[in-house]
Motif scaffolding. Structure first.
Motif, PDB file in Angstrom:
ATOM      1  N   PRO A  30      43.463  50.687 -22.433  1.00 55.88           N
ATOM      2  CA  PRO A  30      43.175  49.250 -22.286  1.00 55.88           C
ATOM      3  C   PRO A  30      44.275  48.413 -22.915  1.00 55.88           C
ATOM      4  CG  PRO A  30      41.775  50.242 -23.963  1.00 55.88           C
ATOM      5  CD  PRO A  30      42.491  51.384 -23.286  1.00 55.88           C
ATOM      6  N   ARG A  31      44.700  47.352 -22.227  1.00 58.78           N
ATOM      7  CA  ARG A  31      45.752  46.440 -22.704  1.00 58.78           C
ATOM      8  C   ARG A  31      45.111  45.409 -23.632  1.00 58.78           C
ATOM      9  NH1 ARG A  31      50.365  46.476 -19.590  1.00 58.78           N
ATOM     10  NH2 ARG A  31      50.770  44.310 -20.156  1.00 58.78           N
ATOM     11  N   LYS A  32      45.386  45.595 -24.901  1.00 57.08           N
ATOM     12  CA  LYS A  32      44.833  44.676 -25.889  1.00 57.08           C
ATOM     13  C   LYS A  32      45.781  44.603 -27.065  1.00 57.08           C
ATOM     14  CE  LYS A  32      42.010  48.227 -28.144  1.00 57.08           C
ATOM     15  NZ  LYS A  32      40.644  48.591 -28.600  1.00 57.08           N
ATOM     16  N   ALA A  33      45.681  43.595 -27.834  1.00 53.00           N
ATOM     17  CA  ALA A  33      46.534  43.384 -28.996  1.00 53.00           C
ATOM     18  C   ALA A  33      45.754  42.606 -30.036  1.00 53.00           C
ATOM     19  CB  ALA A  33      47.812  42.651 -28.617  1.00 53.00           C
ATOM     20  N   SER A  34      46.289  42.670 -31.253  1.00 55.57           N
ATOM     21  CA  SER A  34      45.655  41.988 -32.376  1.00 55.57           C
ATOM     22  C   SER A  34      46.667  41.046 -32.995  1.00 55.57           C
ATOM     23  CB  SER A  34      45.158  42.991 -33.420  1.00 55.57           C
ATOM     24  OG  SER A  34      44.211  43.875 -32.848  1.00 55.57           O
ATOM     25  N   VAL A  35      46.257  39.911 -33.371  1.00 62.01           N
ATOM     26  CA  VAL A  35      47.103  38.891 -33.971  1.00 62.01           C
ATOM     27  C   VAL A  35      46.526  38.547 -35.332  1.00 62.01           C
ATOM     28  CG1 VAL A  35      48.036  36.575 -33.767  1.00 62.01           C
ATOM     29  CG2 VAL A  35      47.776  37.983 -31.733  1.00 62.01           C
ATOM     30  N   ILE A  36      47.410  38.557 -36.347  1.00 60.64           N
ATOM     31  CA  ILE A  36      47.002  38.206 -37.719  1.00 60.64           C
ATOM     32  C   ILE A  36      47.827  37.010 -38.127  1.00 60.64           C
ATOM     33  CG2 ILE A  36      46.820  38.982 -40.091  1.00 60.64           C
ATOM     34  CD1 ILE A  36      46.621  41.832 -39.071  1.00 60.64           C
ATOM     35  N   TYR A  37      47.209  35.961 -38.517  1.00 60.27           N
ATOM     36  CA  TYR A  37      47.881  34.737 -38.937  1.00 60.27           C
ATOM     37  C   TYR A  37      47.969  34.731 -40.454  1.00 60.27           C
ATOM     38  CZ  TYR A  37      48.832  29.800 -39.765  1.00 60.27           C
ATOM     39  OH  TYR A  37      49.394  28.624 -40.194  1.00 60.27           O
ATOM     40  N   LEU A  38      49.222  34.616 -40.964  1.00 57.48           N
ATOM     41  CA  LEU A  38      49.459  34.606 -42.397  1.00 57.48           C
ATOM     42  C   LEU A  38      49.940  33.229 -42.810  1.00 57.48           C
ATOM     43  CD1 LEU A  38      51.305  38.040 -42.774  1.00 57.48           C
ATOM     44  CD2 LEU A  38      48.882  37.550 -43.160  1.00 57.48           C
ATOM     45  N   ARG A  39      49.398  32.767 -43.910  1.00 55.86           N
ATOM     46  CA  ARG A  39      49.800  31.467 -44.424  1.00 55.86           C
ATOM     47  C   ARG A  39      51.099  31.574 -45.217  1.00 55.86           C
ATOM     48  NH1 ARG A  39      44.462  29.676 -47.523  1.00 55.86           N
ATOM     49  NH2 ARG A  39      44.715  31.852 -48.242  1.00 55.86           N
ATOM     50  N   ASP A  40      51.804  30.449 -45.362  1.00 57.86           N
ATOM     51  CA  ASP A  40      53.086  30.417 -46.057  1.00 57.86           C
ATOM     52  C   ASP A  40      52.855  30.270 -47.557  1.00 57.86           C
ATOM     53  OD1 ASP A  40      55.715  30.395 -46.626  1.00 57.86           O
ATOM     54  OD2 ASP A  40      56.150  28.401 -45.820  1.00 57.86           O
ATOM     55  N   ASP A  41      52.357  31.343 -48.165  1.00 59.26           N
ATOM     56  CA  ASP A  41      52.175  31.368 -49.609  1.00 59.26           C
ATOM     57  C   ASP A  41      52.656  32.706 -50.124  1.00 59.26           C
ATOM     58  OD1 ASP A  41      50.278  32.904 -48.489  1.00 59.26           O
ATOM     59  OD2 ASP A  41      48.538  31.913 -49.389  1.00 59.26           O
ATOM     60  N   ALA A  42      52.450  32.978 -51.394  1.00 63.02           N
ATOM     61  CA  ALA A  42      52.932  34.223 -51.995  1.00 63.02           C
ATOM     62  C   ALA A  42      52.271  35.434 -51.360  1.00 63.02           C
ATOM     63  CB  ALA A  42      52.693  34.203 -53.509  1.00 63.02           C
ATOM     64  N   ARG A  55      53.609  35.844 -47.733  1.00 62.84           N
ATOM     65  CA  ARG A  55      54.975  36.380 -47.681  1.00 62.84           C
ATOM     66  C   ARG A  55      54.997  37.857 -48.065  1.00 62.84           C
ATOM     67  NH1 ARG A  55      56.062  31.115 -49.666  1.00 62.84           N
ATOM     68  NH2 ARG A  55      55.913  31.843 -51.837  1.00 62.84           N
ATOM     69  N   ALA A  56      54.166  38.257 -49.013  1.00 56.13           N
ATOM     70  CA  ALA A  56      54.117  39.667 -49.383  1.00 56.13           C
ATOM     71  C   ALA A  56      53.592  40.515 -48.245  1.00 56.13           C
ATOM     72  CB  ALA A  56      53.236  39.837 -50.623  1.00 56.13           C
ATOM     73  N   LEU A  57      52.547  40.034 -47.568  1.00 55.27           N
ATOM     74  CA  LEU A  57      52.025  40.786 -46.424  1.00 55.27           C
ATOM     75  C   LEU A  57      53.032  40.827 -45.276  1.00 55.27           C
ATOM     76  CD1 LEU A  57      48.306  39.563 -46.423  1.00 55.27           C
ATOM     77  CD2 LEU A  57      49.191  41.779 -47.203  1.00 55.27           C
ATOM     78  N   THR A  58      53.788  39.729 -45.077  1.00 56.19           N
ATOM     79  CA  THR A  58      54.812  39.718 -44.018  1.00 56.19           C
ATOM     80  C   THR A  58      55.908  40.735 -44.301  1.00 56.19           C
ATOM     81  OG1 THR A  58      54.363  37.369 -43.636  1.00 56.19           O
ATOM     82  CG2 THR A  58      56.441  38.245 -42.795  1.00 56.19           C
TER      83      THR A  58
END
Length: 263
Positions: free
Chosen positions: A61-73, A76-79
């Protein structure tokens, strides 16, 4: 026994309780024909029939997940963690490295050339003063240096005439050309003096001219006179060479004359 049942055929005189287990003898040809027919059919099916078995395709199945990260410490660590641990790690950018300015400063400091300091060496002045004193003019008086005019020897144009001269082209040097040239009796006009004359000359062993050929402008006015003048020139002798060829050019220059018809 019931009357509706079919009684098997028995031999005459056989007891009632004996059963005939072996059937009657039948012909062999129908059996062989049946076996051959079945074998031919099986061979035909094996050689002609192809059964293609394909594995079933697994559909994802064609699917994807999107995680939105905020511009904080924490974002940035998760990015950074996602970039380093993901399937496509980020490329190392040297310009974004924090230690780059320090490394550049160290490299420039190591490559900088520092010449040794210049130390002037003092020398004693000569005992005599070689600088002559300047002669200054008195106040209110003009002083001009004496001008010495160069002595020019003026030649009377009436005592000059245009005469031919030789210069080497091939097979001869300037030192080998004769210094004493015979006088040119014919008149030299502006057309003759402005042309570049070239001649091919064949010399005898004693240096006299055996043959003279004009390389260009052989039919122009003055070519015959120049050929006759060349035949009277005496070149240096070379007894070892019976005949030799040289190429010379003829130019014109002003030479002093003795009277109106100099020789």
């Amino acid at each position: 026994m019931a009357s509706g049942m079919v009684k098997p055929h028995k031999l005459a005189g056989a007891p009632e309780w004996i059963f005939r287990w072996r059937g009657s003898r039948q012909p062999l040809f129908p059996r062989l024909f049946a076996v051959a027919l079945a074998g031919a059919a099986l061979t035909f099916l094996i050689t002609t029939v192809r059964i293609r078995v394909a594995a079933p395709e697994k559909s994802t199945p064609r699917k994807a997940s999107v995680i939105y990260l905020r511009d904080d410490a924490q974002g940035r660590a998760l990015t950074l963690r996602a970039q380093e641990g993901g399937p496509f790690p980020s490329r190392f950018e040297l310009s974004q490295w924090a230690g780059l300015p320090e490394l550049e400063a160290a490299a420039l400091e190591a490559s900088r050339y520092e010449p040794p300091p210049y130390v002037a060496v003092l020398r004693n002045l000569p005992p005599e003063n070689l600088v002559k004193p300047l002669e200054l003019a008195a106040k209110g008086e003009r002083f001009f240096p004496k001008r010495v005019s160069p002595a020019l020897e003026m030649t009377d144009p009436g005592k000059l005439k245009v005469a031919p001269v030789l210069y080497p082209l091939s097979g001869v040097t300037q030192e080998s050309l004769p210094d004493d040239l015979p006088p040119f009796d014919s008149a030299v006009d502006s057309a003759m003096s402005s042309e570049a004359w070239r001649f091919l000359v064949r010399l005898n062993p004693d240096g006299s001219v055996a043959e003279c050929v004009s390389l260009e402008k052989g039919g122009e006015t003055g070519a015959a006179e120049l050929e006759a003048w060349l035949r009277r020139i005496q070149f240096p002798s070379e007894p070892a060479k019976p005949f030799r060829w040289i190429a010379v050019g003829i130019g014109f220059t002003n030479q002093p004359a003795d009277g109106t018809d100099a020789r």
